[in-house]
Design an enzyme around this catalytic site. Structure first.
Site, PDB file in Angstrom:
ATOM      1  N   LYS A  11      43.757  48.912  49.656  1.00 12.83           N
ATOM      2  CA  LYS A  11      43.652  50.097  48.799  1.00 12.83           C
ATOM      3  C   LYS A  11      43.931  51.396  49.569  1.00 12.83           C
ATOM      4  CE  LYS A  11      40.471  47.913  45.532  1.00 12.83           C
ATOM      5  NZ  LYS A  11      39.292  48.122  44.660  1.00 12.83           N
ATOM      6  N   TYR A  51      44.690  47.167  35.800  1.00 14.99           N
ATOM      7  CA  TYR A  51      43.238  47.176  35.617  1.00 14.99           C
ATOM      8  C   TYR A  51      42.849  47.235  34.137  1.00 14.99           C
ATOM      9  CZ  TYR A  51      42.100  47.677  40.596  1.00 14.99           C
ATOM     10  OH  TYR A  51      41.909  47.446  41.934  1.00 14.99           O
ATOM     11  N   ASN A 114      36.783  50.745  48.167  1.00 15.93           N
ATOM     12  CA  ASN A 114      36.213  49.561  48.827  1.00 15.93           C
ATOM     13  C   ASN A 114      37.275  48.735  49.555  1.00 15.93           C
ATOM     14  OD1 ASN A 114      37.387  48.402  46.595  1.00 15.93           O
ATOM     15  ND2 ASN A 114      35.574  47.274  45.935  1.00 15.93           N
ATOM     16  N   HIS A 117      41.243  44.653  47.214  1.00 16.84           N
ATOM     17  CA  HIS A 117      41.083  43.976  45.928  1.00 16.84           C
ATOM     18  C   HIS A 117      41.486  42.520  46.121  1.00 16.84           C
ATOM     19  CE1 HIS A 117      41.593  42.765  41.723  1.00 16.84           C
ATOM     20  NE2 HIS A 117      42.726  42.208  42.133  1.00 16.84           N
ATOM     21  N   GLU A 128      48.407  38.271  38.378  1.00 20.39           N
ATOM     22  CA  GLU A 128      48.496  39.472  39.221  1.00 20.39           C
ATOM     23  C   GLU A 128      49.682  39.379  40.180  1.00 20.39           C
ATOM     24  OE1 GLU A 128      43.689  40.449  39.042  1.00 20.39           O
ATOM     25  OE2 GLU A 128      44.578  39.968  40.972  1.00 20.39           O
TER      26      GLU A 128
END
Ligand code: CMP
Length: 140
Positions: A11, A51, A114, A117, A128
């Site tokens: 990320k 998302y 965080n 993913h 995905e």
């Protein structure tokens, strides 16, 4: 256990701190092979679709804003039991709950920033992966 593939994102908080190689080393040390990888800057539309399952959640707009705030590295990881293995290595979504030695415990800044993913099932991994990669991009 079977060899399987999962989808991973490093990320914007990870790319900003130049942690791409450090996090990839953790994957490789744990038996996951990076069989496809590219650095992209997600568009708002891409992030909203990716998302989409979280669209009704209160954090959705912030999440999309964060994921489009800088470059990310999208990846396909391959290995024995890759989906579960990857999730174990990442640790809990909220770094406050993540176990010692996990990526999120070591590097995550917050539940939003965080660092990584990972797909939550083999079925979602396939969806995905197909969203970001053509079959010919993946070299096992
Ligand atoms: P990820 O695995 O990428 O999937 C959805 C993301 O939403 C999740 O990681 C978190 O980084 C982010 N997020 C932000 N706020 C929350 C929250 N309150 N609960 C769950 N996920 C959140």
């Amino acid at each position: 256990m079977a060899t399987e593939r999962t989808f991973s994102i490093l990320k914007p908080d990870a790319t900003r701190r130049n942690l791409t190689g450090t996090i990839n080393a953790v994957f490789e040390e744990n038996g996951l092979r990076i069989v496809a990888q590219k650095r992209i800057h997600m568009s708002r539309a891409q992030a909203e679709t990716f998302y989409g399952v979280h669209r009704e959640r209160g954090f959705f707009n912030d999440l999309v804003g964060f994921m489009t705030s800088g470059p990310v590295v999208v990846q396909v990881l391959e290995g024995e039991d890759a989906v579960a293995k990857h999730r174990e290595i990442m640790g809990a979504t909220n770094p406050a709950n993540a176990a010692e030695g996990t990526i999120r415990k070591m590097f995550a800044e917050s539940i939003e920033a965080n660092s990584v993913h990972g797909s939550d099932s083999a079925e979602n991994a396939a969806t995905e992966i197909a969203y970001f990669f053509a079959g010919t991009d993946i070299v096992g």
